[in-house]
Scaffold this motif. Sequence first.
Motif, PDB file in Angstrom:
ATOM      1  N   LYS A 199      50.878 -39.790   4.646  1.00  0.00           N
ATOM      2  CA  LYS A 199      50.305 -40.946   3.949  1.00  0.00           C
ATOM      3  C   LYS A 199      48.998 -41.363   4.618  1.00  0.00           C
ATOM      4  O   LYS A 199      48.991 -41.872   5.736  1.00  0.00           O
ATOM      5  CB  LYS A 199      51.307 -42.108   3.964  1.00  0.00           C
ATOM      6  N   LEU A 200      47.908 -41.168   3.897  1.00  0.00           N
ATOM      7  CA  LEU A 200      46.581 -41.333   4.503  1.00  0.00           C
ATOM      8  C   LEU A 200      46.264 -42.778   4.865  1.00  0.00           C
ATOM      9  O   LEU A 200      45.609 -43.049   5.865  1.00  0.00           O
ATOM     10  CB  LEU A 200      45.520 -40.781   3.549  1.00  0.00           C
ATOM     11  N   LYS A 201      46.747 -43.717   4.036  1.00  0.00           N
ATOM     12  CA  LYS A 201      46.423 -45.128   4.279  1.00  0.00           C
ATOM     13  C   LYS A 201      47.001 -45.588   5.624  1.00  0.00           C
ATOM     14  O   LYS A 201      46.350 -46.280   6.400  1.00  0.00           O
ATOM     15  CB  LYS A 201      47.011 -45.971   3.141  1.00  0.00           C
ATOM     16  N   ILE A 229      39.437 -41.667   4.778  1.00  0.00           N
ATOM     17  CA  ILE A 229      40.548 -41.127   3.981  1.00  0.00           C
ATOM     18  C   ILE A 229      40.095 -39.871   3.240  1.00  0.00           C
ATOM     19  O   ILE A 229      40.819 -38.874   3.191  1.00  0.00           O
ATOM     20  CB  ILE A 229      41.087 -42.213   3.003  1.00  0.00           C
ATOM     21  N   ASP A 230      38.882 -39.884   2.678  1.00  0.00           N
ATOM     22  CA  ASP A 230      38.391 -38.723   1.912  1.00  0.00           C
ATOM     23  C   ASP A 230      38.256 -37.490   2.797  1.00  0.00           C
ATOM     24  O   ASP A 230      38.606 -36.382   2.396  1.00  0.00           O
ATOM     25  CB  ASP A 230      37.032 -39.042   1.265  1.00  0.00           C
ATOM     26  N   GLN A 231      37.754 -37.711   4.019  1.00  0.00           N
ATOM     27  CA  GLN A 231      37.570 -36.574   4.935  1.00  0.00           C
ATOM     28  C   GLN A 231      38.930 -35.996   5.352  1.00  0.00           C
ATOM     29  O   GLN A 231      39.103 -34.780   5.411  1.00  0.00           O
ATOM     30  CB  GLN A 231      36.788 -37.030   6.173  1.00  0.00           C
ATOM     31  N   LEU A 243      40.819 -39.168  -5.054  1.00  0.00           N
ATOM     32  CA  LEU A 243      42.037 -39.918  -4.737  1.00  0.00           C
ATOM     33  C   LEU A 243      42.290 -41.083  -5.698  1.00  0.00           C
ATOM     34  O   LEU A 243      43.323 -41.726  -5.637  1.00  0.00           O
ATOM     35  CB  LEU A 243      41.970 -40.434  -3.292  1.00  0.00           C
ATOM     36  N   VAL A 244      41.327 -41.361  -6.561  1.00  0.00           N
ATOM     37  CA  VAL A 244      41.501 -42.482  -7.498  1.00  0.00           C
ATOM     38  C   VAL A 244      41.944 -41.929  -8.847  1.00  0.00           C
ATOM     39  O   VAL A 244      41.349 -40.994  -9.367  1.00  0.00           O
ATOM     40  CB  VAL A 244      40.183 -43.280  -7.657  1.00  0.00           C
ATOM     41  N   VAL A 245      43.018 -42.505  -9.401  1.00  0.00           N
ATOM     42  CA  VAL A 245      43.510 -42.048 -10.705  1.00  0.00           C
ATOM     43  C   VAL A 245      42.610 -42.629 -11.789  1.00  0.00           C
ATOM     44  O   VAL A 245      42.417 -43.840 -11.884  1.00  0.00           O
ATOM     45  CB  VAL A 245      44.983 -42.491 -10.934  1.00  0.00           C
ATOM     46  N   ASP A 246      42.056 -41.725 -12.587  1.00  0.00           N
ATOM     47  CA  ASP A 246      41.115 -42.133 -13.630  1.00  0.00           C
ATOM     48  C   ASP A 246      41.878 -42.336 -14.934  1.00  0.00           C
ATOM     49  O   ASP A 246      42.444 -41.384 -15.472  1.00  0.00           O
ATOM     50  CB  ASP A 246      40.088 -40.991 -13.782  1.00  0.00           C
ATOM     51  N   LYS A 247      41.971 -43.570 -15.424  1.00  0.00           N
ATOM     52  CA  LYS A 247      42.679 -43.757 -16.692  1.00  0.00           C
ATOM     53  C   LYS A 247      42.073 -44.857 -17.537  1.00  0.00           C
ATOM     54  O   LYS A 247      41.555 -45.845 -17.024  1.00  0.00           O
ATOM     55  CB  LYS A 247      44.180 -43.983 -16.470  1.00  0.00           C
TER      56      LYS A 247
END
Length: 513
Positions: A199-201, A229-231, A243-247
């Motif tokens: 879990k990255l967070k 987090i991205d790295q 990492l962001v859900v696009d909806k």
Amino acid sequence: MEKIIEMKGITKVFPGTVANDDVNFELLGGETHVLLGENGAGKTTLMNVLYGLYQAEKGDIFVKGQLVKIMSPNDAIALGIGMVHQHFMLVHNFTVAENIVLGSEPKQGLKLDMKKAIRNVEEISKKYGFNIDPNAVIEDISVGQQQKVEILKALYRGAEILILDEPTAVLTPQEIIELGVIIDNLKAEGKSVILITHKLKEVMSMSDRVTIVRRGKVTGTVKTKETSIDQLAELMVGRKVNLVVDKKTAKIGAAVLEVEGLVALDHRGLPAVNGIDLVVKRGEILGIAGVDGNGQSEFVEVLTGLRKAKEGKIVLNGKDILNKNPEEINNDGMGHIPEDRHKRGLILKYSLFENAILGIHKNKPFSKGIVMNYKAIREHCNKLIKEFDVRTPNDEVAASALSGGNQQKLIVAREISKDPELLIASQPTRGLDVGAIEYIHGRLVQERDNGKGVLLVSLELDEIMALSDRIAVMYDGKVVAVLDRKDATEHKLGILMAGGTLEEAEKEGKKVE
């Protein structure tokens, strides 16, 4: 800072797989060091070698500069190494104090000195800022409290180095914050902590350094302050990840699933599902949040025909499906991504093309009476492999030969290809790397955008928050609240997941805001 632990060239082989491939790892005094990687990357194996549960084929371990041989957990404990496993090792009908002193009991003559044991536990609890009753029985306390007992058990035995395996998997958001405080207290006392997680967070909030493991090899060690987090996601997977859900905004339609007064018993004959009312609509993802063991698994089993209900009503697409068998429910328009892909999702020794038609194997064009149409079956399978990016040499390999992420993609592909009216996704990304998670999230959102209903059951609160349009919280076999996603905060959900009321959650939520 001195090196407390140094592992050099560790290689651990299991039949058919190299779990650790020439791994180097070091832990400094007074630091929290995270081992990060997807499930199956070799993190827990490496720590099981350090704790003496496994012996490496190759490599050396140094503790405070001394070369050591750790042949058993007793050797590790003698060297000041303690481990808290993902699945706790507690005696459920013993008290907190009895569990902590088990095996190292204070004696008065030949008898156990329980008063001294309780005193010792109170002292060590106070020292590290644990708020825990030594006389409470394990089965009566929360999972978060049980985890504290496991940590105290290791400290009581003199652990200077503490290994915590997936410590946040079973905790509410509030308990995760508490765990962070406990880790800080341990470091203040000069202890060193190794956290195993994916879990990255939490990595960002709890660690000083991070070592990333991918497919048994170390891909890098970084200082937490100098990374993002991205790295970390890129180091974990080997490519950039969104990492962001696009909806888009949900276009919610009519009800596709209606559940009323549902009651079902667990294996002991006690109510695991205790009067659930719930509606899932077309064009929405309804997420079910809750700490593990609050009836979510049993609820899904009843919906999918794997467990009989005692009473209640389940209507799918206008049809009564209560206590029908899985085949009938499947034919009535339900798809099911099961929480345990090995037990319920695949037949591991079957080929991919055989697994690709499970549940629809009697349907045309795959079956002509009693004769299977293998040409159509393999065409179907290869279409799924291509569309869902299942990484495999061909469709003939056994399902057991695929990685966890590719096994999961095959199941998701099969269930979506059935074109169900309602898709139940139970722990759909458990143990997957962030790349596979990104893909599966995208497919679930696509189903919702295609006007289907999606019921998402997940222990990952981030996943529930990212994907859901509405969130139902389960506690003790009941749905205690249903919130619109825009009204749900991690804090509110945490209070509801721990058994609090919506009023309490609203009140606490205002304080935090």
